[in-house]
Every structure is written in structure tokens, then in C-alpha cells.
Scaffold this active site. Structure first.
Site, PDB file in Angstrom:
ATOM      1  N   ASP A 203     100.104  13.193  40.443  1.00  0.00           N
ATOM      2  CA  ASP A 203     101.405  13.786  40.805  1.00  0.00           C
ATOM      3  C   ASP A 203     101.860  13.066  42.078  1.00  0.00           C
ATOM      4  O   ASP A 203     101.820  13.628  43.179  1.00  0.00           O
ATOM      5  CB  ASP A 203     101.237  15.294  41.023  1.00  0.00           C
ATOM      6  CG  ASP A 203     102.579  15.997  41.105  1.00  0.00           C
ATOM      7  OD1 ASP A 203     103.604  15.308  41.068  1.00  0.00           O
ATOM      8  OD2 ASP A 203     102.597  17.238  41.218  1.00  0.00           O
TER       9      ASP A 203
ATOM     10  N   ASP B 269     103.850  13.642  48.271  1.00  0.00           N
ATOM     11  CA  ASP B 269     103.318  13.190  46.977  1.00  0.00           C
ATOM     12  C   ASP B 269     102.959  11.704  46.975  1.00  0.00           C
ATOM     13  O   ASP B 269     103.439  10.921  46.148  1.00  0.00           O
ATOM     14  CB  ASP B 269     104.333  13.466  45.853  1.00  0.00           C
ATOM     15  CG  ASP B 269     104.382  14.932  45.445  1.00  0.00           C
ATOM     16  OD1 ASP B 269     103.443  15.686  45.783  1.00  0.00           O
ATOM     17  OD2 ASP B 269     105.368  15.331  44.796  1.00  0.00           O
TER      18      ASP B 269
ATOM     19  N   HIS C   2      99.494  20.014  48.504  1.00  0.00           N
ATOM     20  CA  HIS C   2      99.790  21.423  48.712  1.00  0.00           C
ATOM     21  C   HIS C   2      98.761  22.058  49.646  1.00  0.00           C
ATOM     22  O   HIS C   2      99.088  22.978  50.403  1.00  0.00           O
ATOM     23  CB  HIS C   2      99.837  22.166  47.380  1.00  0.00           C
ATOM     24  CG  HIS C   2     100.923  21.657  46.470  1.00  0.00           C
ATOM     25  ND1 HIS C   2     101.116  22.137  45.205  1.00  0.00           N
ATOM     26  CD2 HIS C   2     101.869  20.694  46.649  1.00  0.00           C
ATOM     27  CE1 HIS C   2     102.142  21.503  44.639  1.00  0.00           C
ATOM     28  NE2 HIS C   2     102.594  20.615  45.497  1.00  0.00           N
TER      29      HIS C   2
ATOM     30  N   HIS D 102     106.821  18.197  32.313  1.00  0.00           N
ATOM     31  CA  HIS D 102     107.653  19.406  32.293  1.00  0.00           C
ATOM     32  C   HIS D 102     108.544  19.272  31.068  1.00  0.00           C
ATOM     33  O   HIS D 102     108.901  18.154  30.678  1.00  0.00           O
ATOM     34  CB  HIS D 102     108.594  19.494  33.489  1.00  0.00           C
ATOM     35  CG  HIS D 102     107.944  19.540  34.838  1.00  0.00           C
ATOM     36  ND1 HIS D 102     107.491  18.423  35.489  1.00  0.00           N
ATOM     37  CD2 HIS D 102     107.719  20.583  35.678  1.00  0.00           C
ATOM     38  CE1 HIS D 102     107.000  18.779  36.666  1.00  0.00           C
ATOM     39  NE2 HIS D 102     107.126  20.069  36.812  1.00  0.00           N
TER      40      HIS D 102
ATOM     41  N   ASP E  92     111.364  16.977  31.805  1.00  0.00           N
ATOM     42  CA  ASP E  92     111.124  15.524  31.937  1.00  0.00           C
ATOM     43  C   ASP E  92     111.272  14.831  30.597  1.00  0.00           C
ATOM     44  O   ASP E  92     111.557  13.640  30.532  1.00  0.00           O
ATOM     45  CB  ASP E  92     109.689  15.207  32.389  1.00  0.00           C
ATOM     46  CG  ASP E  92     109.222  16.041  33.549  1.00  0.00           C
ATOM     47  OD1 ASP E  92     110.053  16.427  34.375  1.00  0.00           O
ATOM     48  OD2 ASP E  92     107.998  16.285  33.624  1.00  0.00           O
TER      49      ASP E  92
HETATM   50  C1  XLS Z   1     105.717  20.402  43.035  1.00  0.00           C
HETATM   51  C2  XLS Z   1     104.646  20.504  42.080  1.00  0.00           C
HETATM   52  C3  XLS Z   1     105.034  20.254  40.634  1.00  0.00           C
HETATM   53  C4  XLS Z   1     103.974  20.787  39.700  1.00  0.00           C
HETATM   54  C5  XLS Z   1     104.438  20.927  38.298  1.00  0.00           C
HETATM   55  O1  XLS Z   1     105.508  20.420  44.239  1.00  0.00           O
HETATM   56  O2  XLS Z   1     103.632  19.626  42.487  1.00  0.00           O
HETATM   57  O3  XLS Z   1     105.298  18.927  40.418  1.00  0.00           O
HETATM   58  O4  XLS Z   1     102.826  19.989  39.709  1.00  0.00           O
HETATM   59  O5  XLS Z   1     105.559  21.718  38.193  1.00  0.00           O
HETATM   60 CA    CA Z   2     101.728  19.188  41.502  1.00  0.00          CA
HETATM   61 CA    CA Z   3     103.548  18.084  45.259  1.00  0.00          CA
END
Ligand code: XLS
Ligand code: CA
Ligand code: CA
Length: 420
Positions: free
Chosen positions: A320, A291, A253, A83, A86
Site C-alpha cells: 500500500d 505511504d 498507520h 477497492h 479502483d
Molecule cells: C488508507 C488505507 C486504505 C486501505 C484500504 O489510509 O490505507 O488504502 O488500505 O481501504
Molecule cells: Ca492500507
Molecule cells: Ca496508508
């Protein structure tokens, strides 16, 4: 002492006609690997991610790049994702913020040239700052919309400069907390306008890669518009963005949306829109985005089956993922990456074995064989009318049962291939 020892990942090994490294372009997520230090809403950070510099400074931004490249080289990871936020701290205004980004981009580019490690994708963080509390493209404020656009523009420039293959939109605050204060149609149109403007600018600026939507149903917003792959695809088609966008599917997700990882991959692939993967895992017992580093080989096998069937990814596998809060050492980080790189490599080997074994695919083909001739072929051609089908049904009498789905047989085949 280094704990790096792969059991299954061998970048040069040929699996199903391609090198493992080509099937599995692994990427490090700047925000997790180099920033996430284990802090949560109940407790402070447990890991030291200062890398010897003061947090929030440009010196820290450089130290993170040093540490990140050293780590990626050690593990043999060829890509990273970032990002804007980051990479470098925000300055007093947009101009200073962008100067910080330019400075660090130059620093990273030198390291990239020296090591061959490249950017997989970039994204603008449109969730963290208070200005984005009501969203970015979906904000009720045109001033905030414009600021989001400025951040997207700058991050696209950085992505092009760093040679990124993709550019992600993850709409963490593109959604609503209550419909009482929300004009949904208005917000969707505005999100599409931001994306369209990004495509127009990106193509002008020399970005030849894919834009991605990364679906997620909730968190931080109560309801996010990019709920899941099917919803995001509907949006892309509705607003004519599907020629420039694909999907970045994250395993965690999928879990949050009440789907399996594989379901989301299949939905995207069935529409020719599977672009990239955020390779992590969630916890089906928890309703939030943990995550975690993936280690379940059934999941990685199913994932790689979908990826092989889709002909591979134009994007890659972005970790991620973060170590658990009590796993706070550098060795834990190494173990985490080895764990997941091996899990996906083993998944690739097993998925290829399932395909090469052929029994399951032969069964699936046979299952639909009725459509290759007679009334089935008429239906497939799209020519069969309701009247014709109705006459056919009347003449044939009660149709025979459609045949066993043989799920347990298939699961036996899978287990045989996985475990012998
Ligand atoms: C958050 C997301 C984020 C995206 C990038 O839940 O996974 O990290 O991958 O903005
Ligand atoms: Ca992500
Ligand atoms: Ca995530």
C-alpha cells in the site's frame, strides 16, 4: 530498459523452513500502483497512469488490468488488492455500477487464470463519494448505511469471485470531527451491525477467508474509531466479531497512532489476530499518511521477526505504497517494488538469523524464569491470592532487583547479525 534485479528476494530460497515466496506473499495495491499519479492538494499529477486510454472509462479499467498484470508478472508478484472503486468507474446508478464491476471482474479473472496471479483481499471504498461524508456504518443516515451495505455486498461477491483470501474494512470516515454532533455508542453499534451483516452474507456467499479491520487513528476523519490494534481488538471482542475478523496492520498507520510498526504487529499477534500486513512506511517527522515504500531494514527485520514468531500470515504483504511525486516514471515504479521486496526479504533473512542464533530468545526466556517455580508458578496458575502474596512479601523482605534488561547487549547482538 528494465531495472529489475533483486539482491535478496529469491522466491525459491528456503528461509527458516519455508520458501521466501511462502513467507512473503507480496501484493500490488491497485489504487496506488495503477491509479495514484502524484497529484496532491498543492499540485497536479506528475505520472501518466492513462495506459493509453481515457481516464474514467471502461477502456481505462481494462488498460489498468493489462498494465497491472504485466507489471506483476515481470516482478514476480503473486497477488493484488483492490477497492471496488479502483476496478471500474461508477455508473449512473447502482445497477450500472455493478454491471461495470462484473464486466471488469470477468476480464481480470481471465488474466488471473492465465497467470496464476490471485486476489489477496478486496475492500469497498466507503470514503470517497460525498454520500459517505459522515461515514458508512457510522453515518447518521440509514439510507447511506444501506448504500454502504450494498457496496460491501457487491465487493464481497467480487472478492469471492476473484478468489480473495481476505476482505478489509478500513474506517477512514468511521469516526468523528466533533463530539458535539456525535453519538459515539450509537455509531459503534451500527458499525458492528454492518460488519455482522457482512459476515453473515459473506459466509453464505462462500467467502471462507478472514475479514480484517485495518486500524488507523486519523485521516481523513479527525478521530477514527479503529484507532490502533488494541482499540480494534477491543471492539471486535465487545461485539463478538473476533471469530471472523483479524487485523490488517499498516506500518504507516502505526506511526500515525504514535506506535512502532512492530508494536502493532505484536499487539495483534499476542491476541492471535495478526492476519495481514500493509507493507509500507510512514515518516516519523510528518503527521500524515505518506505511504512510502519501505526500505529501513531494521523495520523490516523487526516486522519479519514478529511474522515468523506468529507462524506466518494467512494474508500477505500488500504494498500500500506509492512512489514520491517527483519519481514519476515506470522505472521508478520498478525500483520502488524491487526496493521493498528486497527490504522485506533481507528482513526475513535477518529475523530468521536472530531466531536461529538464539541468544536473544534465550535471554528473554531467562528473564521470566522466576515464574517457572515457587511463588512465580503460583502466580502463573492464577491461584495466588492477594493475601498469600502479601504474606510471601512480608516473609521474604526486600526483593532483589529484577535483573538487568540488557537492552544494549541485545542491540549489539542485533547489529552483529545485521552487519557482522
Ligand atoms: C488508507 C488505507 C486504505 C486501505 C484500504 O489510509 O490505507 O488504502 O488500505 O481501504
Ligand atoms: Ca492500507
Ligand atoms: Ca496508508
Amino acid at each position: 530498459m528494465s531495472n529489475i534485479k533483486f539482491r535478496h528476494y529469491d522466491p525459491e530460497k528456503i528461509v527458516h523452513g519455508k520458501k521466501m515466496a511462502e513467507w512473503l506473499p507480496f501484493a500490488l495495491a491497485w489504487w496506488h500502483a495503477l491509479d495514484a499519479a502524484g497529484g496532491d492538494m498543492f499540485g497536479a499529477a506528475t505520472a501518466d497512469k492513462s495506459f493509453g486510454a481515457e481516464l474514467g472509462t471502461m477502456a481505462h479499467a481494462r488498460a489498468k488490468a493489462d498494465a497491472g498484470f504485466e507489471f506483476m508478472q515481470k516482478l514476480g508478484i503473486g497477488y493484488y488488492c483492490f477497492h471496488d472503486r479502483d476496478l471500474a468507474p461508477e455508473g449512473r446508478d447502482l445497477a450500472e455500477t455493478n454491471d461495470n464491476l462484473d464486466e471488469i471482474a470477468e476480464y481480470i479473472l481471465e488474466k488471473s487464470r492465465a497467470t496464476g496471479i490471485k486476489c489477496l483481499w478486496g475492500t469497498a471504498n466507503l470514503t470517497k463519494h460525498p454520500r459517505f461524508m459522515n461515514g458508512a456504518g457510522s453515518s447518521n443516515s440509514p439510507d447511506v448505511f444501506a448504500r454502504a451495505a450494498a457496496n460491501v455486498k457487491k465487493t464481497l461477491d467480487l472478492t469471492v469471485r476473484l478468489g480473495g483470501r481476505g476482505f478489509v474494512f478500513w474506517g477512514g470516515r468511521e469516526g468523528y470531527d466533533t463530539l458535539w454532533n456525535t453519538d459515539m455508542r450509537f455509531e459503534l453499534e451500527n458499525i458492528a451491525a454492518l460488519m455482522r451483516a457482512a459476515v453473515a452474507y459473506g459466509r453464505k456467499a462462500g467467502f471462507g477467508g478472514d475479514f480484517y479491520i485495518e486500524p488507523k487513528p486519523m485521516e481523513p476523519a479527525k478521530h477514527q474509531y479503529d484507532f490502533d490494534a488494541a482499540t480494534a481488538i477491543g471492539f471486535l471482542r465487545r461485539y463478538g466479531l473476533d471469530g471472523d475478523f483479524k487485523l490488517n496492520i499498516e506500518a504507516n498507520h502505526a506511526t500515525l497512532a504514535g506506535h512502532t510498526f512492530r508494536h502493532e504487529l505484536r499487539v495483534a499477534a499476542a491476541e492471535g489476530l495478526l492476519g495481514s500486513i500493509d507493507a509500507n512506511t510512514g515518516d516519523t517527522l510528518l503527521g500524515w499518511d505518506t505511504d512510502e515504500f519501505a526500505y529501513n531494514v531494521y523495520d523490516t527485520t523487526e516486522c519479519m521477526y514478529e511474522v515468523i514468531r506468529a507462524g506466518g500470515l494467512t494474508g500477505g504483504f500488500n504494498f500500500d505504497a506509492k512512489t514520491r511525486r517527483p519519481s514519476y516514471t515506470a522505472q521508478d515504479m520498478e525500483q520502488a517494488f524491487v526496493l521493498s521486496m528486497d527490504a522485506f526479504a533481507l528482513g526475513l533473512i535477518k529475523a530468521a538469523a536472530i531466531i536461529e542464533d538464539g541468544r536473544i530468545d534465550a535471554f528473554v526466556k531467562e528473564r521470566y524464569a522466576g515464574y517457572s517455580s515457587g511463588i512465580g508458578a503460583r502466580i502463573r496458575s492464577g491461584d495466588a491470592t492477594l493475601e498469600e502474596l502479601s504474606d510471601y512479601a512480608a516473609k521474604q523482605g526486600e526483593p532483589p532487583l529484577p535483573g538487568s534488561g540488557r537492552q544494549e547487549y541485545i542491540e549489539n547482538v542485533v547489529n552483529e547479525i545485521l552487519f557482522g
